[in-house]
Design an enzyme around this catalytic site. Structure first.
Site, PDB file in Angstrom:
ATOM      1  CG  HIS A  52      -2.522  12.712  12.035  1.00  0.00           C
ATOM      2  ND1 HIS A  52      -3.109  11.982  13.059  1.00  0.00           N
ATOM      3  CD2 HIS A  52      -3.439  13.655  11.693  1.00  0.00           C
ATOM      4  CE1 HIS A  52      -4.317  12.468  13.313  1.00  0.00           C
ATOM      5  NE2 HIS A  52      -4.539  13.493  12.507  1.00  0.00           N
ATOM      6  CG  ASN A  86     -10.449  16.138   8.824  1.00  0.00           C
ATOM      7  OD1 ASN A  86      -9.433  16.191   8.131  1.00  0.00           O
ATOM      8  ND2 ASN A  86     -10.537  16.737   9.983  1.00  0.00           N
ATOM      9  CE  LYS A 135      -8.008   9.760  11.834  1.00  0.00           C
ATOM     10  NZ  LYS A 135      -7.642  11.166  11.731  1.00  0.00           N
ATOM     11  CG  HIS A 169     -10.300  10.907  16.119  1.00  0.00           C
ATOM     12  ND1 HIS A 169      -9.720  12.141  15.951  1.00  0.00           N
ATOM     13  CD2 HIS A 169     -11.007  10.989  17.281  1.00  0.00           C
ATOM     14  CE1 HIS A 169     -10.056  12.940  16.955  1.00  0.00           C
ATOM     15  NE2 HIS A 169     -10.845  12.262  17.779  1.00  0.00           N
ATOM     16  CG  HIS A 208      -4.844  12.191  17.719  1.00  0.00           C
ATOM     17  ND1 HIS A 208      -5.816  11.401  18.284  1.00  0.00           N
ATOM     18  CD2 HIS A 208      -5.390  12.708  16.591  1.00  0.00           C
ATOM     19  CE1 HIS A 208      -6.900  11.452  17.521  1.00  0.00           C
ATOM     20  NE2 HIS A 208      -6.663  12.230  16.484  1.00  0.00           N
ATOM     21  CG  ASP A 275      -3.816  15.923  14.696  1.00  0.00           C
ATOM     22  OD1 ASP A 275      -4.312  16.140  13.569  1.00  0.00           O
ATOM     23  OD2 ASP A 275      -4.518  15.728  15.713  1.00  0.00           O
ATOM     24  CG  HIS A 279      -8.794  25.400  12.797  1.00  0.00           C
ATOM     25  ND1 HIS A 279      -9.777  24.928  11.958  1.00  0.00           N
ATOM     26  CD2 HIS A 279      -8.424  24.341  13.564  1.00  0.00           C
ATOM     27  CE1 HIS A 279     -10.010  23.646  12.204  1.00  0.00           C
ATOM     28  NE2 HIS A 279      -9.198  23.256  13.174  1.00  0.00           N
TER      29      HIS A 279
HETATM   30  O1  DOR Z   1      -8.042  19.097  16.948  1.00  0.00           O
HETATM   31  C1  DOR Z   1      -8.286  18.469  15.935  1.00  0.00           C
HETATM   32  N1  DOR Z   1      -8.317  19.075  14.731  1.00  0.00           N
HETATM   33  N2  DOR Z   1      -8.543  17.168  16.034  1.00  0.00           N
HETATM   34  C2  DOR Z   1      -9.000  16.454  14.995  1.00  0.00           C
HETATM   35  O2  DOR Z   1      -9.283  15.279  15.161  1.00  0.00           O
HETATM   36  C3  DOR Z   1      -9.212  17.093  13.680  1.00  0.00           C
HETATM   37  C4  DOR Z   1      -8.391  18.304  13.553  1.00  0.00           C
HETATM   38  C5  DOR Z   1      -8.843  19.175  12.408  1.00  0.00           C
HETATM   39  O3  DOR Z   1      -8.958  18.670  11.285  1.00  0.00           O
HETATM   40  O4  DOR Z   1      -9.069  20.361  12.620  1.00  0.00           O
HETATM   41 ZN    ZN Z   2      -5.921  14.842  12.874  1.00  0.00          ZN
END
Ligand code: DOR
Ligand code: ZN
Length: 405
Positions: A52, A86, A135, A169, A208, A275, A279
């Site tokens: 993930h 995503n 997903k 999710h 998660h 996960d 960012h």
């Molecule tokens: O905190 C998260 N960030 N949760 C998610 O489900 C997606 C992920 C993201 O892609 O930034």
């Molecule tokens: Zn994720």
């Protein structure tokens, strides 16, 4: 290539042997003449599989791309990553999957696979693309992928090949809208997903898991695997409060009480993923949710092992063998003849401090900044080649290949 004096687990028992490799695979284990790389002083693990990760390529390569993200994986002892759909735009069509494939094949320094996005109306695309994994988003998060209706969730559960994994999710959007991303939002969705999976006669993976109750509910229906991530095991609300806007992640980090219950319920966890959701700082300031995790996940586990909080067998099953089995990844997750020669040399005594500035990932921050850990991946062999040593990654872009295809 030959690795001499390797200490590793073989059929659940610690052993010391040489590892002979040929053509990127492990050829045999034993005692062989000649020189090789000396593994004395290290524990050798099979390359970890992280099922993930969000590598952001294409669409948001300022946060990460297939090169930086797979370099971060290698530095963390991870030799296979499964990328989430995503992106912007989401990976919901064959053309977009092919585009990602082309990018990854040029840039990746470790192996990779792709989760395909379950959309409101992409059943034809799924049939054409035949992805290795799907997903499903029951709650909204980064990106636009979201199924607004349980009938759609169920249709995907019925439609997608039963031998392939679906990752869910599980946060219930109605509950998110009324009371936020509470433990109830997570456990309601997890229970519903597990029930629907059983009704559809298929297995699913609850991504998660952040509370023990949610794992217990998912496990009550026999068809669900449970994933959790290091931040639900090593962080709590108190600790992340200090991070201010950087503390946001979906699902959120829970209370200390919930965290302790997670530890008491570790037996219910089927596999651990990061996960990894990077960012940039300026994006976090504006509320982006997600933590980077590729370069800290194994080290956090090794530190817990050193503190006698978990056994090495637990780490090996949850981070190597089980993800290989659950995601149909052949020839990985074990040190055994015929398996891919992905080896991680771990120094269990190495004491070090987590520093974002020393990391390979692009985002430049970590929720574990300054944490003192004992245990670290020091060298990585990927497909029989040394690709990481100390702080230097020597693996070339493009050496990674697709798995789970
Ligand atoms: O905190 C998260 N960030 N949760 C998610 O489900 C997606 C992920 C993201 O892609 O930034
Ligand atoms: Zn994720």
């Amino acid at each position: 290539m030959l690795v001499k004096n390797a200490k590793f687990f073989l059929d659940g028992k610690m052993t010391e042997k040489d590892i002979l490799m040929e053509g990127g695979r492990i050829k045999s284990l034993g005692h062989f003449p000649g020189n090789g790389m000396d593994a004395s002083g290290y524990l050798v693990l099979p390359g970890l599989i992280d099922a993930h990760v969000h590598l952001r390529d294409p669409g948001a390569t300022q946060k990460e791309d297939f090169r930086s993200g797979t370099r971060a994986a290698i530095a963390g002892g991870i030799t296979t990553v499964l990328d989430m759909p995503n992106n912007n735009p989401p990976t919901t069509t064959l053309a977009r999957l092919e585009e990602k494939r082309a990018i990854a094949s040029r840039k990746a320094v470790c192996d990779y696979g792709f989760h395909f996005g379950a959309g409101t109306n992409n059943f034809g695309e799924i049939e054409r693309a035949r992805p290795g994994s799907l997903k499903v988003y029951m709650g909204k998060t980064t990106g636009d992928l979201f199924l607004p209706d349980d009938r759609l969730v169920f249709l995907h559960f019925q439609n997608f090949p039963k031998k392939k994994p679906i990752v869910v999710h599980a946060e219930d959007q109605t509950i998110i809208d009324t009371e936020g991303r509470t433990p109830l939002a997570a456990r309601a969705a997890a229970a519903k997903a597990a029930m629907l999976a059983e009704k559809a006669g298929r297995t699913i993976c609850i991504a998660h898991a952040s509370t023990a109750r949610e794992m217990e509910l998912a496990k009550r229906w026999k068809k669900s695997f449970v994933e959790t991530c290091p931040h639900y095991l090593f962080l709590n609300e108190e600790k992340v409060k200090r991070l201010g806007n950087f503390s946001r992640v979906n699902p959120p980090v829970r209370s200390e009480r919930e965290r302790r219950k997670m530890w008491a319920a570790l037996g219910m966890v089927d596999y651990v993923s990061t996960d990894h959701a990077p960012h940039l700082p300026e994006e976090k300031e504006k509320g982006a949710a997600g933590f980077p995790g590729l370069e800290t996940s194994l080290a956090l586990m090794l530190d817990a092992y050193n503190k006698r909080q978990i056994g090495m067998e637990w780490i090996l099953s949850r981070m190597c063998e089980n993800p290989a089995r659950i995601f149909n990844i052949k020839g990985k997750g074990k040190i055994a003849p015929g398996f891919q020669a992905d080896l991680v040399f771990v120094d269990l005594r190495k004491e070090w401090k987590v520093r974002a500035e020393r990391m390979q990932g692009k985002c430049g921050w970590t929720p574990y900044e300054g944490m003192a850990l004992k245990g670290k991946a020091e060298k990585v062999i990927f497909r029989g080649e040394l690709v990481f040593e100390g702080d230097a990654i020597t693996g070339k872009s493009g050496i990674g290949k697709e798995v789970m295809a």
